[in-house]
Design an enzyme around this catalytic site. Structure first.
Site, PDB file in Angstrom:
ATOM      1  N   SER A 145       0.830  -1.188   0.000  1.00 30.51           N
ATOM      2  CA  SER A 145       0.000   0.000   0.000  1.00 30.51           C
ATOM      3  C   SER A 145       0.874   1.251   0.000  1.00 30.51           C
ATOM      4  CB  SER A 145      -0.962  -0.039   1.187  1.00 30.51           C
ATOM      5  OG  SER A 145      -1.973   0.925   1.056  1.00 30.51           O
ATOM      6  N   GLU A 240      -9.671  -3.004  -6.641  1.00 28.70           N
ATOM      7  CA  GLU A 240      -9.034  -1.915  -5.905  1.00 28.70           C
ATOM      8  C   GLU A 240      -9.205  -0.545  -6.564  1.00 28.70           C
ATOM      9  OE1 GLU A 240      -5.247  -2.448  -4.111  1.00 28.70           O
ATOM     10  OE2 GLU A 240      -5.038  -4.488  -4.890  1.00 28.70           O
ATOM     11  N   HIS A 270      -7.578  -4.972  -1.767  1.00 23.51           N
ATOM     12  CA  HIS A 270      -6.332  -4.271  -1.508  1.00 23.51           C
ATOM     13  C   HIS A 270      -5.399  -5.114  -0.631  1.00 23.51           C
ATOM     14  CE1 HIS A 270      -3.846  -0.725  -1.138  1.00 23.51           C
ATOM     15  NE2 HIS A 270      -3.911  -0.758   0.178  1.00 23.51           N
TER      16      HIS A 270
END
Length: 300
Positions: A145, A240, A270
């Site tokens: 991320s 996502e 995600h």
């Protein structure tokens, strides 16, 4: 992937810390830590508190076998949440699959420390490894991320500071465009079970701290000069909001003749490789990631 696995995981993620309105950063941090603590960490690794580049860190080592190299890991959390512990399931699974130690950096978080503090801390950690005598060819960057974004931006900043680049970059669902201009920011709204556009707007503003996102260290998928970059693996799911961060980065790398693998998995959320035991595709993706890393690290 079974529909039952997907539904159960999506239900859990929809109750995540960024989908509860305008709560405080402190509450979001606590909620994120609680969410990520629910995913098991392999027992066959050793965790030791340490420091690197003047920042706290966690050294993660395999118990039974050790191969050459270091994984410099950057945790996720929208640049304002998280710690090495919240990413420990991913970090430890990479260590046990590769036999390579990892050092997970506790970089400074926004809003107390907005852009470019996290990047500066990442470069300092990398410089510390090099100053200790590590060969850059024995170091790989990995992250998820926000931390996946840091694998790219720390590499950019380190290269521009005159440091050699690491052997490879591994990014799980990386955040690579703070302009939020990818089509998936619209097309995956309501599909993504973890992020909302509004939640990402808020945490993005915390990190930006008023900076213009139209620059390489904030939107590398749009503006980065990747010449001389090491090989990279980008893993992302089709559900996502950040899907196009990876697809556009891969296209940019390809256009600039950088080795890149874009690994897109259908109908997963995600940072899906974190959910080993809850999602079949998670372990499979980690196996592919581990193979990629070991292919670019010294043998033995």
């Amino acid at each position: 992937m079974s529909s039952a696995q997907r539904a159960a995981l999506a239900a859990t993620l929809r109750n995540g810390p960024q989908d509860e309105g305008e709560q405080s950063v402190e509450r979001m941090r606590a909620g994120f830590a609680l969410l990520m603590a629910g995913f098991p960490v392999p027992e066959d690794v050793r965790r030791t508190a340490t420091s690197i580049g003047a920042r706290p860190a966690v050294l993660v080592e395999p118990l039974e076998r050790s191969h050459a190299g270091t994984i410099l890991y950057f945790h996720g959390g929208s640049f304002s949440l998280g710690s090495p512990e919240t990413a420990m399931a991913l970090t430890a699974n990479l260590v046990r699959r590769t036999g390579v130690r990892a050092i997970s950096v506790e970089y400074r978080l926004a809003p107390e420390h907005p852009f470019p503090a996290a990047i500066d801390d990442g470069v300092a950690a990398y410089r510390s490894l090099l100053d200790d005598g590590a060969d850059p060819g024995s170091i790989v960057f990995a992250g998820d991320s926000a931390g996946g974004g840091l694998t790219v931006t720390v590499c950019l900043a380190a290269r521009d500071a005159g440091l050699p680049v690491p052997a490879a970059l591994l990014a799980f669902s990386p955040a690579l465009d703070h302009t939020r201009s990818g089509d998936s920011m619209r097309t995956k709204e309501g599909v993504d079970p973890f992020f909302t556009r509004e939640g990402m707007r808020r945490t993005g503003e915390l990190y930006l701290g008023g900076a213009d996102p139209e620059q390489p260290l904030l939107a590398p998928a749009l503006h980065a000069d990747l010449r001389g970059f090491p090989p990279m693996l980008l893993q992302v799911g089709t559900d996502e909001l950040l899907l196009d961060d990876s697809t556009r980065m891969a296209a940019r790398a390809r256009a600039q003749e950088v080795d890149v693998i874009l690994d897109v998995v259908a109908r997963v959320p995600h940072v899906f490789p974190a959910y080993t035991g809850a999602l079949d595709e998670a372990g499979q993706a980690l196996d592919r990631a581990a193979l990629f890393l070991t292919q670019h690290l010294p043998a033995g």
